[in-house]
Design an enzyme around this catalytic site. Structure first.
Site, short mmCIF file in Angstrom:
data_model
loop_
_atom_site.label_atom_id
_atom_site.label_comp_id
_atom_site.label_asym_id
_atom_site.label_seq_id
_atom_site.Cartn_x
_atom_site.Cartn_y
_atom_site.Cartn_z
N ALA A 81 21.95 2.96 7.56
CA ALA A 81 20.55 3.38 7.41
C ALA A 81 19.94 3.60 8.78
O ALA A 81 20.43 3.07 9.78
CB ALA A 81 19.75 2.32 6.66
N THR A 130 15.67 -3.83 1.58
CA THR A 130 14.70 -4.64 2.33
C THR A 130 13.55 -5.12 1.45
O THR A 130 13.19 -4.46 0.47
CB THR A 130 14.14 -3.79 3.50
OG1 THR A 130 13.03 -4.45 4.07
CG2 THR A 130 13.66 -2.42 3.02
N ASP A 131 12.92 -6.21 1.86
CA ASP A 131 11.71 -6.68 1.17
C ASP A 131 10.52 -5.75 1.45
O ASP A 131 9.50 -5.82 0.76
CB ASP A 131 11.37 -8.13 1.56
CG ASP A 131 11.16 -8.34 3.06
OD1 ASP A 131 11.24 -7.36 3.83
OD2 ASP A 131 10.90 -9.50 3.45
N GLU A 132 10.65 -4.87 2.46
CA GLU A 132 9.51 -4.02 2.83
C GLU A 132 9.16 -3.02 1.74
O GLU A 132 8.07 -2.46 1.74
CB GLU A 132 9.78 -3.31 4.16
CG GLU A 132 10.09 -4.32 5.25
CD GLU A 132 10.13 -3.75 6.66
OE1 GLU A 132 9.52 -2.71 6.92
OE2 GLU A 132 10.78 -4.39 7.51
N TYR A 156 9.91 4.30 6.83
CA TYR A 156 11.15 3.52 6.66
C TYR A 156 11.22 2.90 5.27
O TYR A 156 12.18 3.11 4.51
CB TYR A 156 11.26 2.43 7.74
CG TYR A 156 12.28 1.36 7.39
CD1 TYR A 156 13.63 1.66 7.30
CD2 TYR A 156 11.88 0.04 7.11
CE1 TYR A 156 14.58 0.69 6.96
CE2 TYR A 156 12.81 -0.94 6.77
CZ TYR A 156 14.15 -0.61 6.69
OH TYR A 156 15.07 -1.57 6.34
N LYS A 160 13.73 3.65 2.04
CA LYS A 160 14.58 2.62 1.42
C LYS A 160 14.24 2.48 -0.07
O LYS A 160 15.13 2.30 -0.90
CB LYS A 160 14.40 1.27 2.13
CG LYS A 160 14.96 1.20 3.53
CD LYS A 160 16.46 1.38 3.63
CE LYS A 160 17.25 0.23 3.04
NZ LYS A 160 18.71 0.40 3.29
N PRO A 211 5.62 -7.84 24.42
CA PRO A 211 4.56 -7.09 23.74
C PRO A 211 4.37 -7.55 22.28
O PRO A 211 5.20 -7.27 21.43
CB PRO A 211 5.06 -5.64 23.79
CG PRO A 211 6.55 -5.76 23.83
CD PRO A 211 6.89 -7.06 24.49
#
Ligand code: NAD
Ligand code: TYD
Length: 350
Positions: A81, A130-132, A156, A160, A211
């Protein structure tokens, strides 16, 4: 087994796990070696008879068909991916191509291959996601379960989500034995330094600013990559086709607290640091557009149905990871290429 994306971060950890646990199994890695793929991650396996590396794209249907046939593949573990949210904001096209079109191409080749062999019940297609895809939680929301509605917020996670829907549809429409896993943020060895933990480790070692986006209060659940590999092994062996399993680390931490933990551990373990205490390097920077506030995984299903639970606490996992970055300078130094610097300038410019 065919492992796509096996030269990337999680894929290479998984290949090492599998080759160690099942040395008699043949493992074929298919990886396009994008900026995130690194053949060095698999160097210790290259001379093994049961291992083969093929450089190629998951969008190349003819190549996949040939590999499935000639290697008599019965299990696909699909990791390949485009995986970084910040890159998906800069250029979403590659994410649609690999994550949606590539996953479709792979699924469809596997469907034909499975049919050609009279649809054996023990074939598996593991789709690693992914959990996203579930979107963002506020502080008091319950954690994501397998029935939480999809609400992806970045290119992204949207790409997915698209691939998850295809994997699901291939089971429901064609009976192809697909299984989907949705996991939280992984960390550990071989992690490419665009993601939070490896980026912070390397910047501390180089004495560069750390950052932190926005107010640093965003929450992620951290899953040690080897715990994740054990979970995927369990799902391949015991998971039910057509099901989804959430995989989490039970380690919810605010970004700023995580970075401070890393600084503390680095200060303790590194023999020399350009800036000490390294916390002095923390710099708050402009927030990521559309930055999800919180992710949290409810892993009850995999725990109760398959008996898997994470074993590594975030403190232990970070100590292992810091130790790995300290002893693998020759792995990460070459990654800080001109391409990486140019990406870095684009994301952290203002
Ligand atoms: P990564 O970016 O480190 O590795 C991706 C690998 O896929 C690389 O080796 C790359 O060369 C390869 N690749 C990319 N495009 C390809 C293509 N078109 N054809 C063949 N190979 C290609 O990613 P990762 O962190 O190891 O993630 C692996 C999988 O796990 C991804 O599907 C990702 O969405 C998922 N995931 C990752 C995390 C995480 O925290 N890293 C969390 C949840 C889910
Ligand atoms: P990341 O590792 O990119 O994973 P993801 O976006 O998939 O969760 O980022 C983890 C968290 O850390 C996320 O909330 C964004 C934040 N972050 C920073 O604050 N600074 C950084 O330089 C990076 C890369 C991430």
């Amino acid at each position: 087994m065919l492992v796509t994306g096996g030269a990337g971060f999680i894929g290479s950890n998984f290949v090492h796990h599998w080759c160690h646990a099942y040395p008699e199994d043949r493992v074929v890695v298919l990886d396009a070696l994008t900026y995130a793929g690194n053949r060095q991650n698999l160097a210790t396996l290259e001379d093994k008879d049961h291992f083969r590396f093929v450089q190629g794209d998951i969008c190349d249907g003819a190549l996949i068909k040939k590999l499935l046939q000639e290697e008599e593949i019965n299990t696909v573990a699909h990791f390949a991916a485009e995986s970084h949210v910040d890159r998906s904001i800069l250029g979403p096209g590659a994410f649609i191509q690999t994550n949606v079109v590539g996953s479709f191409t792979l699924l469809d080749a596997f469907r034909q291959h499975w049919n050609d062999h009279s649809s054996p019940p023990d074939y598996r297609f593991l789709h690693v996601s992914t959990d996203e895809v579930y979107g963002s939680l506020s502080a008091d929301d319950p954690a994501f379960t397998e029935t939480t509605p999809y609400a992806p917020n970045s290119p992204y996670s949207a790409s997915k989500a698209g691939s998850d829907h295809l994997a699901r549809a291939y089971y429901h429409t064609y009976n192809v034995p697909t299984i989907i896993t949705n996991c939280s943020n992984n960390y550990g060895p071989y992690h490419y330094p665009e993601k939070l933990i490896p980026l912070m480790c390397i910047n501390i070692l180089l004495g560069k600013p750390l950052p932190v986006y926005g107010d640093g209060q965003n929450v992620r659940d951290w899953l040690y990559v080897l715990d994740h590999c054990r979970a995927l092994d369990t799902v391949i062996h015991q998971g039910k086709p057509g099901e989804t399993y959430n995989i989490g680390g039970n380690n919810e931490v605010k970004n700023i607290d995580l970075v401070k933990m890393l600084c503390r551990i680095m200060d303790e373990l590194a023999p020399h640091l350009p800036v000490k205490p390294s916390q002095e390097l923390i710099t708050f920077v402009k927030d990521r557009p559309g930055h999800d506030r919180r992710y949290a995984i409810d892993a009850t299903k995999i725990q109760t149905e398959l008996g898997w639970a994470p074993l590594v606490t975030v403190e232990e996992g970070l100590r292992q990871t810091v130790g790995w970055f300290l002893t693998h300078r020759s792995w990460w130094e070459p990654l800080l290429s001109e391409e990486y610097q140019s990406y870095y300038r684009q994301v952290y410019a203002s």
